[in-house]
Every structure is written in structure tokens, then in C-alpha cells.
Design a protein around this motif. Sequence first.
Motif, mmCIF file in Angstrom:
data_model
loop_
_atom_site.group_PDB
_atom_site.id
_atom_site.type_symbol
_atom_site.label_atom_id
_atom_site.label_comp_id
_atom_site.label_asym_id
_atom_site.label_seq_id
_atom_site.Cartn_x
_atom_site.Cartn_y
_atom_site.Cartn_z
ATOM 1 N N ALA A 545 -28.759 4.223 -16.790
ATOM 2 C CA ALA A 545 -29.896 3.327 -17.034
ATOM 3 C C ALA A 545 -31.136 4.121 -17.461
ATOM 4 O O ALA A 545 -31.901 3.688 -18.334
ATOM 5 N N LYS A 546 -31.330 5.289 -16.870
ATOM 6 C CA LYS A 546 -32.495 6.110 -17.216
ATOM 7 C C LYS A 546 -32.393 6.631 -18.649
ATOM 8 O O LYS A 546 -33.390 6.668 -19.378
ATOM 9 N N LEU A 547 -31.209 7.031 -19.063
ATOM 10 C CA LEU A 547 -31.021 7.502 -20.434
ATOM 11 C C LEU A 547 -31.291 6.397 -21.447
ATOM 12 O O LEU A 547 -31.907 6.626 -22.493
ATOM 13 N N LYS A 548 -30.844 5.186 -21.138
ATOM 14 C CA LYS A 548 -31.100 4.052 -22.030
ATOM 15 C C LYS A 548 -32.596 3.765 -22.112
ATOM 16 O O LYS A 548 -33.142 3.481 -23.189
ATOM 17 N N PHE A 549 -33.259 3.829 -20.965
ATOM 18 C CA PHE A 549 -34.696 3.598 -20.935
ATOM 19 C C PHE A 549 -35.428 4.600 -21.819
ATOM 20 O O PHE A 549 -36.287 4.235 -22.638
ATOM 21 N N LYS A 550 -35.097 5.873 -21.687
ATOM 22 C CA LYS A 550 -35.783 6.902 -22.451
ATOM 23 C C LYS A 550 -35.452 6.849 -23.940
ATOM 24 O O LYS A 550 -36.258 7.268 -24.779
ATOM 25 N N SER A 551 -34.279 6.327 -24.274
ATOM 26 C CA SER A 551 -33.917 6.223 -25.690
ATOM 27 C C SER A 551 -34.827 5.250 -26.435
ATOM 28 O O SER A 551 -35.015 5.362 -27.649
ATOM 29 N N ASN A 552 -35.391 4.285 -25.712
ATOM 30 C CA ASN A 552 -36.333 3.340 -26.319
ATOM 31 C C ASN A 552 -37.756 3.881 -26.336
ATOM 32 O O ASN A 552 -38.654 3.255 -26.903
ATOM 33 N N LEU A 553 -37.967 5.023 -25.697
ATOM 34 C CA LEU A 553 -39.279 5.670 -25.679
ATOM 35 C C LEU A 553 -39.071 7.139 -26.054
ATOM 36 O O LEU A 553 -39.083 8.029 -25.200
ATOM 37 N N PRO A 554 -38.832 7.413 -27.329
ATOM 38 C CA PRO A 554 -38.461 8.777 -27.751
ATOM 39 C C PRO A 554 -39.501 9.846 -27.422
ATOM 40 O O PRO A 554 -39.160 11.027 -27.357
ATOM 41 N N ALA A 555 -40.753 9.451 -27.207
ATOM 42 C CA ALA A 555 -41.782 10.442 -26.876
ATOM 43 C C ALA A 555 -41.777 10.809 -25.393
ATOM 44 O O ALA A 555 -42.512 11.714 -24.989
ATOM 45 N N TRP A 556 -40.951 10.114 -24.600
ATOM 46 C CA TRP A 556 -40.894 10.430 -23.170
ATOM 47 C C TRP A 556 -40.437 11.884 -23.009
ATOM 48 O O TRP A 556 -39.344 12.251 -23.413
ATOM 49 N N PRO A 557 -41.258 12.739 -22.418
ATOM 50 C CA PRO A 557 -40.908 14.168 -22.362
ATOM 51 C C PRO A 557 -39.722 14.446 -21.449
ATOM 52 O O PRO A 557 -39.578 13.831 -20.387
ATOM 53 N N ALA A 558 -38.876 15.359 -21.872
ATOM 54 C CA ALA A 558 -37.728 15.757 -21.061
ATOM 55 C C ALA A 558 -38.183 16.695 -19.959
ATOM 56 O O ALA A 558 -38.989 17.605 -20.190
ATOM 57 N N LYS A 559 -37.669 16.482 -18.762
ATOM 58 C CA LYS A 559 -38.020 17.344 -17.642
ATOM 59 C C LYS A 559 -37.211 18.634 -17.728
ATOM 60 O O LYS A 559 -36.012 18.609 -17.991
ATOM 61 N N SER A 560 -37.886 19.716 -17.494
ATOM 62 C CA SER A 560 -37.204 21.004 -17.542
ATOM 63 C C SER A 560 -36.159 21.086 -16.433
ATOM 64 O O SER A 560 -36.440 20.792 -15.261
ATOM 65 N N ALA A 561 -34.937 21.472 -16.799
ATOM 66 C CA ALA A 561 -33.860 21.595 -15.814
ATOM 67 C C ALA A 561 -34.162 22.666 -14.777
ATOM 68 O O ALA A 561 -33.598 22.654 -13.679
ATOM 69 N N GLU A 562 -35.096 23.532 -15.081
ATOM 70 C CA GLU A 562 -35.444 24.627 -14.178
ATOM 71 C C GLU A 562 -35.996 24.103 -12.853
ATOM 72 O O GLU A 562 -35.764 24.702 -11.789
ATOM 73 N N PHE A 563 -36.718 22.986 -12.897
ATOM 74 C CA PHE A 563 -37.342 22.470 -11.685
ATOM 75 C C PHE A 563 -36.307 21.946 -10.677
ATOM 76 O O PHE A 563 -36.577 21.894 -9.475
ATOM 77 N N ASP A 564 -35.148 21.508 -11.154
ATOM 78 C CA ASP A 564 -34.114 20.966 -10.268
ATOM 79 C C ASP A 564 -33.034 21.981 -9.920
ATOM 80 O O ASP A 564 -32.078 21.665 -9.199
ATOM 81 N N ASP A 565 -33.185 23.165 -10.397
ATOM 82 C CA ASP A 565 -32.154 24.181 -10.196
ATOM 83 C C ASP A 565 -32.431 24.982 -8.921
ATOM 84 O O ASP A 565 -32.971 26.093 -8.954
ATOM 85 N N PHE A 566 -32.073 24.403 -7.778
ATOM 86 C CA PHE A 566 -32.241 25.108 -6.505
ATOM 87 C C PHE A 566 -31.247 24.563 -5.481
ATOM 88 O O PHE A 566 -30.722 23.445 -5.619
ATOM 89 N N SER A 567 -30.983 25.354 -4.483
ATOM 90 C CA SER A 567 -30.083 24.960 -3.403
ATOM 91 C C SER A 567 -30.882 24.263 -2.303
ATOM 92 O O SER A 567 -32.000 24.671 -1.984
ATOM 93 N N VAL A 568 -30.300 23.220 -1.719
ATOM 94 C CA VAL A 568 -31.005 22.469 -0.678
ATOM 95 C C VAL A 568 -30.663 22.979 0.720
ATOM 96 O O VAL A 568 -31.173 22.455 1.716
ATOM 97 N N GLU A 569 -29.800 23.961 0.821
ATOM 98 C CA GLU A 569 -29.450 24.505 2.142
ATOM 99 C C GLU A 569 -30.466 25.528 2.617
ATOM 100 O O GLU A 569 -31.154 26.166 1.821
#
Length: 569
Positions: A545-569
Motif C-alpha cells: 500500500a505504501k509503494l502504491k501511495f508513493k507512486s502517485n506522488l513521485p516527488a516523495w523522497p525515498a528514505k535512506s536504507a542506512e537509517f534502518d540498517d541496525f540490529s534491535v538486540e
Amino acid sequence: MIQNVSQCTAQNLPRNGSKNATQTGSQIMTQDAIANLCLTRFERLPKQGKPGSGQWTVLAGVVVEHEGGLELISLATGTKCLSGVERLGSVKGTQLSDSHAEVLARRGFLYWFLRQAELAFQNSSQFLVNSGTGTVHWKPGVKFHLYSSHPPCGDATIFIFEKEESCLAKDNLCTAKKDSCAGKEDTSTGKEDSFIGKKDSCTGKDISCTTKKDSSTSQEDSCTGKKVLCTCKENFCTGKKDSCSGKEDSNAIESQLTSLNSFKTTNSSLCSELSPTSSSSTNASKAGSDPKSIPPGQEATKLNTSKDQESHQNMNKISSPSLQQTNLEKDISEDLDEPVQKKLKLDTNRTGAKCVKGEIEDPLGSGTEYHNIGVLRRKPGRGDPTLSLSCSDKLLKWNVIGFQGSLVSQFLKIPVYFSTISIGPSGFNLPALQRALFSRYPDTASKPVLLQPTLKFRFAQCDDLKPSSDSILHVPGNSGFTEVYVAGYKQGWSKKKLATPGAWSSVSCIHLARLYRSIVSKYTGIQPPIQYSAIKQSAFTYNTAKLKFKSNLPAWPAKSAEFDDFSVE
């Protein structure tokens, strides 16, 4: 839909910028009941984190409705957002990047839901039912409401309003964040407007009226600071020496000051700082009527040539039409019996949020030509730009794909939407809110009822106040908490200890992910991934659903994968 704000109709727009919807008695009761829950609970919170003297903030809350009752589940304050540089310099997943009140209140909901899901698996939740498949669903009649004391930053704050202008002095309207009576060029005299020098409470610009001296009296003119007589002194209309007379015209001074004081009294609510005390006005008039009051060396020079006298008279004839109804001194001296004329001018209420890359930049013109509407914007910030989209854009996303996020969506089969959104009372503009929160998107799944409460927040934004740097998040209940944040971490922790888990918010990415993993592993037997990015990627339905939403708003900036790249332990 992207438009220039000037293309919006100004028909029926109120002068103060707020356009209230027609609301039924039951709606008014509902929105005030929701606002009252948030405002009352805020007053009961400790003083820590609340705005100090000279500060303002935004208050937001999420309220759940069930079985005819309302219950506050998350309450937050805040106006701050981190820059991208600050985020990269912290331990990943530990710092809150966006501490705007609406965003914090929504994160409080995420925490509340995870605790309710835990209770549902124990068959003891008041709001959720165990579906028996590792998921839960809502009990009948559960609804959610959002309250905010101020419109969400970004597109929702952009609207056209009618500004009332006086022909004698311009109104200082703080809504456009521009001082309309300071620093402009006086077209009738070619001199800079003398309303400069004092601090304006709305803009912080200088606007005092007492910077120049009247050469005929050696006293400061009590309102304009310009020359007020055309007799034997420098003429404020022409800038030349006047040879027509060698005496001060005390009647002219008295008449101008009397009319001026009357004008200032009736307009004190608009430009209170421009109004000198009555005693100073009296002193000025006495000084003007007494030639002996002129200090030595300051006497007006008497010119004896008839040529200069003729030049003065001709110049007055030329300048009079251009001064009519536009120059303060001319209005008062020419026709004191004429009432102050008012005219309406269209202007734009403005936002500090900047257009994201790929959107059409704001024209930044005057009046209604300042902003584009319907575009995506980043939150404003000092120094390095922020990476967070405006609250208007985030609320738009929540109205399309739900505000449950990727973690909560893995427990639910359907999205979660707000039934109502209560804004204000100040700054409420229904067309702008409708456009920003759902109508600018081609297919919005949810169109919550937009309501304007009548109850006011005592720390609401005001002209001469500064935003508080602190944020508060309060989640009621046995598993709840009250935390104060500064720069994305709990207040009171030194920079050297920010890598300590105790400094992290209970709704930081890492803490929410840890809570999610413990619930899933304990009640379903499934061991979720350790990497935060992998946990989020497991939310297949939500991510689609999020990908479809962003496809209708092409200027929506992509979040850098670096921010989510961490271990939760």
C-alpha cells in the motif's frame, strides 16, 4: 494536485484566516470533549518539559472511542525536528528524528497498541480481540480521533485571507509573518517609511516612529518622526527649505497631534507599539506652540527669495494628489473630518516548510503569489535541512494507508484511520485542511471529519513568543509513561551517555522493535528478524500500500536504507 495559491478562490474568506465548517451541536460537543480530554490531562502533567515564559508549543493527542466513551491514549507536545546531519551522527534507531506533537502522539499510539495486543493475547484487552492466528482485531465500535492545537505544518497552513488595511497606517497582521508597515518605500515622498526602529512583536523587525526630528520645533514628532510643517523649515513633502513664513504654526501642530492621538486610540489593538504615551504627545504639542522652546542653534532659517516661496507652493500642488489617502501626514493635515478609510487586501498565510526536490518551488512573490499549494514539503529547521516531511504530508499518508505503521500492521489485517481530526481553534481553515489532508491525493481511503474546537490551549503559538525546545510524550495507563525529550533523547542525559538505553525514548525505533519482537516470540512462537529493516520488510500488505501511495506522488523522497540498517538486540 499542485496549484499556485493565487488560483484559489477568495470568495467568502473571513478576514482572520479561519473558515469554520458548519457543525452540528453533537459535533461541537464531540470536538470539545476530545479537546477537553487533552487539555485537562496536559494541565495535570508535571511542569517539566512545559513551555517557559515567552515560549509556545503545539499540543496533540490521540483519543479512542468505545462503547459511547472517550479515552485519551497518547498526548504530546513539540515543534522540533532534527537535520539529516544530526541523525547520521547518532546511534541508529535510538534518536527521535521528528518531535512535532502530531508525530509524537502517533508514536505514542504505536506503543499503546503493542501493549493492548499483548493484553489481547491474554484475552484481557478492552479494545482488541485475539484472532487466534497471531493477529488481533478491533472490538465493534472502536474509533480513533486526533486533536491538535495548531494546524499541521506544511500545506494545511497555506490559505488566502483578506487583510484589512487602513489608509492612514497599515495593519500589522501577524498571520502572514510580514510587517506591512515597516521598511517600505514611501512613494509620496521618496523617503523610507519612518516606522522603523522598535521591535515589532510579530516579526521582530524595527518599526519605531521616533527616529527623526522636526526641525521647526526640535522635538521628535510623536508618530511619524517626519517634518510636519511647511513653514520656515525643511519641508517633509519637498525636502527643501521653506521661505513662506518665519513663525511656527502652532495650530497645525496641535491639530495634527489631536487627530493622531485619536487615530492611535482607535487602532491600538493593531499597532500598540506605535502609540506613544499621552504625556509625550502633550509635551510635543507644547514645544511646537512655544518658539522659546527651540534650543539655541536649532532655529529655522528664514529664506528671503520669492523664487523659493514660489517653488515651495508649486511643489505642494504637485505632491498633494500622490499623498491623498496614502500618506499619514497628508491625510491628517488635509482633511481631519474624513473618517479613516479601510481597504481589503488579499494575502497568503505562510509556512516555513520548504518544497521537496522535484516539486515546483514557491514563487515567493507578494500577497497571493508567495506559495504553491498541494506540494510536498520538508519540515523547517535551522542550519542543515531536515529529512522529515511536513505533518500535512504525513497526515495525508495516514489518511491513505492508515497510521498503524509497519510493526502494528503485522498484527492487524485492516488499516487504522482517524474518524475525526480536531484542529485549533486558531489557524483553522477548512478548504486548506481538506486539500492538504486528503483532496490533493487522487484516491484517499479515509476522509475524516474536520472539526474546530472552541477550547484554547494556553501555550498556543503567539506573535512574540519563541517555540519551546522541549517535547513531552505521555501515555496513560499501567504500562504508560511520561517522558521529556530534548534533541530526540530523554531530558537530563549528557552527550557522553546518549548511547545508554536509558537515554532513549520508549517510542524510539529500537525500543518499539524490541517490544514487537518480545510479543511475537512469546505469543506466537515465531522468531522475528533481528535487523530492523527486515522486521519492517515483513509487513507485506502495508508495504504494498505504501509503494502504491508513493507512486502517485513521485516527488516523495525515498528514505535512506542506512537509517534502518541496525540490529534491535
